[in-house]
Design an enzyme around this catalytic site. Structure first.
Site, PDB file in Angstrom:
ATOM      1  N   TYR A 144       0.845  -1.205   0.000  1.00 28.87           N
ATOM      2  CA  TYR A 144       0.000   0.000   0.000  1.00 28.87           C
ATOM      3  C   TYR A 144       0.874   1.246   0.000  1.00 28.87           C
ATOM      4  CZ  TYR A 144      -3.710   3.214   1.611  1.00 28.87           C
ATOM      5  OH  TYR A 144      -4.609   4.251   1.743  1.00 28.87           O
ATOM      6  N   VAL A 187     -12.078   2.806  13.566  1.00 35.08           N
ATOM      7  CA  VAL A 187     -13.310   3.473  13.995  1.00 35.08           C
ATOM      8  C   VAL A 187     -14.514   2.552  13.780  1.00 35.08           C
ATOM      9  CG1 VAL A 187     -14.851   5.439  13.609  1.00 35.08           C
ATOM     10  CG2 VAL A 187     -12.373   5.795  13.630  1.00 35.08           C
TER      11      VAL A 187
HETATM   12  P1  NAD Z   1     -12.634   1.883   0.343  1.00 34.01           P
HETATM   13  O1  NAD Z   1     -11.963   0.567   0.410  1.00 34.01           O
HETATM   14  O2  NAD Z   1     -13.955   2.040   1.016  1.00 34.01           O
HETATM   15  O3  NAD Z   1     -12.812   2.353  -1.179  1.00 34.01           O
HETATM   16  C1  NAD Z   1     -11.960   1.972  -2.210  1.00 34.01           C
HETATM   17  C2  NAD Z   1     -12.806   1.726  -3.451  1.00 34.01           C
HETATM   18  O4  NAD Z   1     -11.949   1.371  -4.544  1.00 34.01           O
HETATM   19  C3  NAD Z   1     -13.786   0.567  -3.268  1.00 34.01           C
HETATM   20  O5  NAD Z   1     -15.046   0.906  -3.767  1.00 34.01           O
HETATM   21  C4  NAD Z   1     -13.154  -0.567  -4.070  1.00 34.01           C
HETATM   22  O6  NAD Z   1     -14.092  -1.513  -4.514  1.00 34.01           O
HETATM   23  C5  NAD Z   1     -12.493   0.207  -5.195  1.00 34.01           C
HETATM   24  N1  NAD Z   1     -11.372  -0.502  -5.821  1.00 34.01           N
HETATM   25  C6  NAD Z   1     -10.357  -1.166  -5.220  1.00 34.01           C
HETATM   26  N2  NAD Z   1      -9.524  -1.689  -6.128  1.00 34.01           N
HETATM   27  C7  NAD Z   1     -10.033  -1.336  -7.354  1.00 34.01           C
HETATM   28  C8  NAD Z   1      -9.630  -1.593  -8.677  1.00 34.01           C
HETATM   29  N3  NAD Z   1      -8.529  -2.319  -8.953  1.00 34.01           N
HETATM   30  N4  NAD Z   1     -10.391  -1.104  -9.691  1.00 34.01           N
HETATM   31  C9  NAD Z   1     -11.505  -0.387  -9.438  1.00 34.01           C
HETATM   32  N5  NAD Z   1     -11.940  -0.126  -8.186  1.00 34.01           N
HETATM   33  C10 NAD Z   1     -11.203  -0.596  -7.159  1.00 34.01           C
HETATM   34  O7  NAD Z   1     -11.590   2.951   0.914  1.00 34.01           O
HETATM   35  P2  NAD Z   1     -11.752   4.523   1.153  1.00 34.01           P
HETATM   36  O8  NAD Z   1     -11.504   4.773   2.583  1.00 34.01           O
HETATM   37  O9  NAD Z   1     -12.985   5.028   0.528  1.00 34.01           O
HETATM   38  O10 NAD Z   1     -10.467   5.052   0.363  1.00 34.01           O
HETATM   39  C11 NAD Z   1     -10.573   5.659  -0.909  1.00 34.01           C
HETATM   40  C12 NAD Z   1      -9.206   6.182  -1.323  1.00 34.01           C
HETATM   41  O11 NAD Z   1      -8.732   7.131  -0.381  1.00 34.01           O
HETATM   42  C13 NAD Z   1      -8.148   5.073  -1.425  1.00 34.01           C
HETATM   43  O12 NAD Z   1      -7.330   5.327  -2.543  1.00 34.01           O
HETATM   44  C14 NAD Z   1      -7.351   5.250  -0.156  1.00 34.01           C
HETATM   45  O13 NAD Z   1      -6.018   4.847  -0.316  1.00 34.01           O
HETATM   46  C15 NAD Z   1      -7.449   6.754   0.077  1.00 34.01           C
HETATM   47  N6  NAD Z   1      -7.263   7.070   1.496  1.00 34.01           N
HETATM   48  C16 NAD Z   1      -8.245   6.810   2.409  1.00 34.01           C
HETATM   49  C17 NAD Z   1      -8.026   7.096   3.747  1.00 34.01           C
HETATM   50  C18 NAD Z   1      -9.067   6.860   4.803  1.00 34.01           C
HETATM   51  O14 NAD Z   1      -8.802   7.091   5.972  1.00 34.01           O
HETATM   52  N7  NAD Z   1     -10.273   6.454   4.485  1.00 34.01           N
HETATM   53  C19 NAD Z   1      -6.805   7.641   4.156  1.00 34.01           C
HETATM   54  C20 NAD Z   1      -5.829   7.860   3.192  1.00 34.01           C
HETATM   55  C21 NAD Z   1      -6.073   7.603   1.867  1.00 34.01           C
HETATM   56  N1  UDP Z   2      -6.484  -0.810  15.657  1.00 31.50           N
HETATM   57  C1  UDP Z   2      -6.880  -1.367  16.858  1.00 31.50           C
HETATM   58  N2  UDP Z   2      -7.942  -2.230  16.848  1.00 31.50           N
HETATM   59  C2  UDP Z   2      -8.652  -2.524  15.723  1.00 31.50           C
HETATM   60  C3  UDP Z   2      -8.245  -1.930  14.496  1.00 31.50           C
HETATM   61  C4  UDP Z   2      -7.149  -1.084  14.502  1.00 31.50           C
HETATM   62  O1  UDP Z   2      -6.281  -1.131  17.918  1.00 31.50           O
HETATM   63  O2  UDP Z   2      -9.619  -3.295  15.810  1.00 31.50           O
HETATM   64  C5  UDP Z   2      -5.343   0.132  15.656  1.00 31.50           C
HETATM   65  C6  UDP Z   2      -4.256  -0.177  14.632  1.00 31.50           C
HETATM   66  O3  UDP Z   2      -3.299  -1.059  15.167  1.00 31.50           O
HETATM   67  C7  UDP Z   2      -3.684   1.205  14.351  1.00 31.50           C
HETATM   68  C8  UDP Z   2      -4.873   2.143  14.541  1.00 31.50           C
HETATM   69  O4  UDP Z   2      -5.840   1.410  15.289  1.00 31.50           O
HETATM   70  O5  UDP Z   2      -2.708   1.535  15.305  1.00 31.50           O
HETATM   71  C9  UDP Z   2      -5.494   2.612  13.222  1.00 31.50           C
HETATM   72  O6  UDP Z   2      -5.744   1.458  12.449  1.00 31.50           O
HETATM   73  P1  UDP Z   2      -6.500   1.519  11.052  1.00 31.50           P
HETATM   74  O7  UDP Z   2      -6.434   0.150  10.472  1.00 31.50           O
HETATM   75  O8  UDP Z   2      -7.825   2.157  11.207  1.00 31.50           O
HETATM   76  O9  UDP Z   2      -5.646   2.551  10.172  1.00 31.50           O
HETATM   77  P2  UDP Z   2      -4.089   2.793   9.891  1.00 31.50           P
HETATM   78  O10 UDP Z   2      -3.259   1.903  10.762  1.00 31.50           O
HETATM   79  O11 UDP Z   2      -3.922   2.486   8.454  1.00 31.50           O
HETATM   80  O12 UDP Z   2      -3.899   4.216  10.244  1.00 31.50           O
END
Ligand code: NAD
Ligand code: UDP
Length: 317
Positions: A144, A187
């Protein structure tokens, strides 16, 4: 009216973005392979003449005439992106190449949903955009982190080499309605566990920190960055600087749900970042943007969402 492509549009963030863009009168194509996203997330848009849903995988080229592209396709939860790590990195890298190629051909503006994970387990705190990060290239999160880092490189190179109009935003932990109950992120896990009075799974001691942003603040930031002048490429951090330990988050969710759940400790996953907090000086200065929804309010809305989901699910049994 703009023609806008949202890849990953049926996911958590994508579904909110599509809804906002359609409501503002744009013509939106939502492209998704439904790996982690679902039709349920965008069900209210289906049938709207300004919304088109396309099942497509971004590792394959896609053709359409569009004005803007938001590139969100990629699983974001560690559980899901580690399920098939080779596919995850292909999605980030080949997805970026395919979407940048489309932007080049159509002269569309393109925004990359990058991530705070490009900073890895950061040594500089809070994280500014000028920090290059501390990322393990061969660990279980690398598919990732390195995929997203490579995508940023591709965006900058298409910009420098082909004058593609790009925007890179680095999104920090975001939460809200439409997260999948089985998503595995902290969350949603804690809220679903608390609402069912199940054990809250705290990984490690829970002293690691994150800074949680509510979805509406993110969507506002994304749109402001996309619509900024062509001279701004980013990267720019988009997140809420209020930082909490994961233990504090667990305690807050227990309190807000009135749950009887106990906190249990599970093993800390490998390479789990110890701290994370965005420095949002740049976003404030350039876009007059800062989060307005703080954790208690955002958690309240998210708890209401999951409560309804659980009630509907149990009613169907
Ligand atoms: P999510 O998993 O809910 O959404 C990702 C979407 O992409 C899904 O609908 C999935 O089906 C689709 N997808 C995955 N692989 C695909 C592919 N090969 N072709 C077409 N569609 C595909 O996650 P999210 O939280 O909505 O994240 C969306 C974007 O934001 C991602 O790129 C993620 O890296 C980025 N992002 C999210 C967070 C967060 O906290 N939610 C933080 C940092 C970055
Ligand atoms: N985490 C946790 N319990 C859970 C899921 C996640 O304690 O059931 C912790 C995880 O180890 C990390 C933080 O919560 O330190 C955020 O995790 P998440 O997977 O939401 O996002 P990321 O690590 O990618 O920021």
């Amino acid at each position: 009216m703009k023609r806008i492509l949202v890849t990953g549009g049926a996911g958590f963030i994508g579904s909110h973005l599509c809804t906002r863009l359609v409501n503002e009168g744009n013509d939106v194509i939502c492209l998704d392979n439904f790996f982690t996203g679902s039709k349920q997330n965008i069900i209210k848009l289906i049938g709207n003449p300004n919304f088109e849903l396309v099942r497509h995988d971004v590792i394959n080229p896609f053709h359409a005439e569009v004005d803007q592209i938001y590139n969100l396709a990629c699983p974001a939860s560690p559980v899901h992106y580690q399920y098939n790590p080779i596919k995850t990195i292909k999605t980030s890298v080949m997805g970026a190449i395919n979407m940048l190629g489309l932007a080049k051909r159509t002269n569309a503006k393109i925004l990359q949903a990058s991530t705070s994970e490009v900073y890895g387990d950061p040594i500089i705190h809070p994280q500014t955009e000028s920090y290059w990060g501390n990322v393990n290239t061969i660990g279980i999160r690398s598919c990732y982190d390195e995929g997203k880092r490579c995508a940023e490189t591709l965006f900058m190179d298409y910009h420098r080499q082909n004058r593609v109009r790009i925007k890179i935003i680095r999104i920090f932990n975001t939460y809200g309605p439409n997260m999948n109950a089985n998503d595995g992120r902290v969350v949603s896990n804690f809220i679903v566990q608390a609402l069912q009075n199940e054990d809250i799974t705290l990984y490690g001691e829970g002293l690691q920190t994150r800074s949680f942003q509510y979805i509406d603040d993110l969507v506002e930031g994304m749109i402001r960055v996309m619509n900024s002048g062509d001279d701004f490429t980013g990267p720019v951090n988009i997140g809420n600087p209020n930082e909490f330990t994961i233990r504090e988050l667990a305690e807050k969710i227990i309190m807000l749900t009135g749950s009887e759940s106990a906190i249990v400790h599970k093993e800390l996953p490998l390479d789990d970042p110890k701290q994370r907090q965005p420095d949002i000086t740049l976003a404030k200065k350039l876009f007059d943007w800062e989060p307005v929804i703080q954790l208690d309010e955002g958690l309240g809305k998210t708890i209401d969402y999951f409560r309804k989901q659980i009630t509907n699910r149990d009613g169907d049994k």
